[in-house]
Motif scaffolding. Sequence first.
Motif, mmCIF file in Angstrom:
data_model
loop_
_atom_site.group_PDB
_atom_site.id
_atom_site.type_symbol
_atom_site.label_atom_id
_atom_site.label_comp_id
_atom_site.label_asym_id
_atom_site.label_seq_id
_atom_site.Cartn_x
_atom_site.Cartn_y
_atom_site.Cartn_z
ATOM 1 N N ILE A 93 0.830 -1.205 0.000
ATOM 2 C CA ILE A 93 0.000 0.000 0.000
ATOM 3 C C ILE A 93 0.868 1.258 0.000
ATOM 4 O O ILE A 93 2.087 1.198 0.028
ATOM 5 C CB ILE A 93 -0.972 0.009 1.203
ATOM 6 C CG1 ILE A 93 -0.210 -0.038 2.523
ATOM 7 C CG2 ILE A 93 -1.955 -1.152 1.090
ATOM 8 C CD1 ILE A 93 -1.116 0.124 3.748
ATOM 9 N N SER A 94 0.194 2.391 -0.017
ATOM 10 C CA SER A 94 0.853 3.689 -0.108
ATOM 11 C C SER A 94 1.639 4.011 1.169
ATOM 12 O O SER A 94 1.187 3.717 2.270
ATOM 13 C CB SER A 94 -0.215 4.767 -0.324
ATOM 14 O OG SER A 94 0.358 6.053 -0.283
ATOM 15 N N VAL A 95 2.823 4.644 1.002
ATOM 16 C CA VAL A 95 3.564 5.137 2.171
ATOM 17 C C VAL A 95 3.062 6.520 2.588
ATOM 18 O O VAL A 95 3.467 7.047 3.626
ATOM 19 C CB VAL A 95 5.085 5.199 1.904
ATOM 20 C CG1 VAL A 95 5.639 3.804 1.649
ATOM 21 C CG2 VAL A 95 5.413 6.139 0.734
ATOM 22 N N GLY A 96 2.190 7.124 1.767
ATOM 23 C CA GLY A 96 1.618 8.436 2.084
ATOM 24 C C GLY A 96 0.444 8.683 1.148
ATOM 25 O O GLY A 96 0.627 8.822 -0.060
ATOM 26 N N ASP A 97 -0.746 8.727 1.705
ATOM 27 C CA ASP A 97 -1.959 8.737 0.891
ATOM 28 C C ASP A 97 -2.131 10.076 0.160
ATOM 29 O O ASP A 97 -2.221 11.125 0.795
ATOM 30 C CB ASP A 97 -3.156 8.462 1.806
ATOM 31 C CG ASP A 97 -4.434 8.201 1.038
ATOM 32 O OD1 ASP A 97 -4.374 8.136 -0.208
ATOM 33 O OD2 ASP A 97 -5.479 8.040 1.697
ATOM 34 N N VAL A 98 -2.204 10.024 -1.162
ATOM 35 C CA VAL A 98 -2.429 11.242 -1.957
ATOM 36 C C VAL A 98 -3.903 11.421 -2.330
ATOM 37 O O VAL A 98 -4.251 12.379 -3.013
ATOM 38 C CB VAL A 98 -1.591 11.225 -3.257
ATOM 39 C CG1 VAL A 98 -0.109 11.147 -2.957
ATOM 40 C CG2 VAL A 98 -2.035 10.097 -4.182
ATOM 41 N N THR A 99 -4.725 10.501 -1.870
ATOM 42 C CA THR A 99 -6.140 10.535 -2.251
ATOM 43 C C THR A 99 -6.789 11.880 -1.895
ATOM 44 O O THR A 99 -6.688 12.343 -0.758
ATOM 45 C CB THR A 99 -6.916 9.416 -1.533
ATOM 46 O OG1 THR A 99 -6.280 8.172 -1.794
ATOM 47 C CG2 THR A 99 -8.357 9.359 -2.023
#
Length: 504
Positions: free
Chosen positions: A350-356
């Motif tokens: 999964i993402s290391v830092g959510d850009v959503t």
Amino acid sequence: MKQKLFKAVLWFILTVALCATCIVPFAAAQGDVTVEPIDFKNPDFIRGMDISSVIALEKSGVVFRDESGKTEDVFKLLADNGVNTIRVRVWNDPSTTDGRGYGGGNNDVDTAALIGKRAARYGMKLLVDFHYSDFWADPGKQKAPKVWSGMSVDEKCTALYDYTAASLNTIRDAGANIGMVQIGNETTMGIAGENSWENMAKLYNAGSQAVRDFSRDTLVVIHYTNPENSYIKTLADFLHDYNVDYDVFATSYYPCWHGSLSNLTEVLNYPAEKYGKYAMVAETSYPYTLSDSDGHPNTISEWNNNSGENMLWQFTPQGQADEVRAVMNAVNEVDGGKGLGMFYWEGAWISVGDVTGLSGDAYTKRLEQNKLLWERDGSGWAASACAEYDPDDAGKWYGGSAVDNQAFFLPDGSALSSLHVFRDVLGEDSYRIGDADGSGSIDIIDVTCIQRKCANITTNVTDDILLHGDVDGNGLSLIDATILQRYLVGVSLPYPIGVWTQGE
Ligand code: CA
């Protein structure tokens, strides 16, 4: 995976200017995911998952959670939800001479040992996937490790044997329970820099011999891909004609590219029926969403025009679970119980830092933070340092996760309901090995129940349920109680304690 990663980076170039504005709102509809059970011909059917990048992700600050959002060890979450085997890739030396990691989890032997130890803690066996390269090996790339360059094939055989033997001992000594070993990864077109059948067979047999000398209980796997191409059957003939000693014929199966399920079963049937081999799917995966959450483009996305309209299953958690069930079922249909199992590829990357939901400067800032983590910890598919070894591909296109939309976890680390599929396929009669009182968890009550039964003291538990406490498979005895006691104080043991299995 190379082709998919490559496609992704091409689209990255075309869309980088747009990406801050074209992020689709995260719409992973959680909900009740349901699948029909499978009547497994093989009682030990492998419901496996590759989570090779997980150590690097944790270094980058990623945490995993259960469906309610409670932080939990990802290995425990997988075991609780029915996964019974973990797969891990191993690269000989994925770092520069001054110690900078190539990325992709920086998966050297020590990383694999750590993953194997944690898997064993929750009763899960390990498939060790040797790439015999310092970085990604696949049909397009089978570059020998740096220290093997310039060697003759016979010298490589010696090096491969020694490396395999030493690595397996290191991983076992850490506490892992090694069930299977892959001699190479997606070796359709070659292995460790050799592409003639004669030399490939020599290298396979060198690795196989190292596994045989390590343990007679450990299966040897040969792994190919592109089952949609009948050439894969030719490879089964080649292995036979060149006297390669192996147990399991494996293929990758990514449904967007790799043909129908009926063809998959037919391909796996070929080495099973003709040569008496086990067969399995070593890699598969499927998106639960088209959204990206780390700023690195995904292999399956709207950006590469894959809307899923031509696929059997929707890009939702239910569709993801349906794909897993369908692939397990296709393997189970292999004749004579020779279908050994299935591994999901990188189900926790999964993402290391959510850009959503971010755009403009906020998006750019988060992406820059993610890039720093991918470089520092190797938590993306490749870091810039790999240019030393792979200048033309990964060295140019390095970055984050291209499969965060194919994980079983949301960007915040919470488990998706689709993760249940690994247990739901077992049906209502399934139980956890070691659960002698039928409570659904492993605890001191199970120890007490076994002790009472062995002392002929009446318990409230039926004999059928008590038998689930037979963790060593030798019948119920006080040894099982002792093993469970050691497990409960945190000792890694070579028994499938806590693993879900199919009832009678
Ligand atoms: Ca991504």
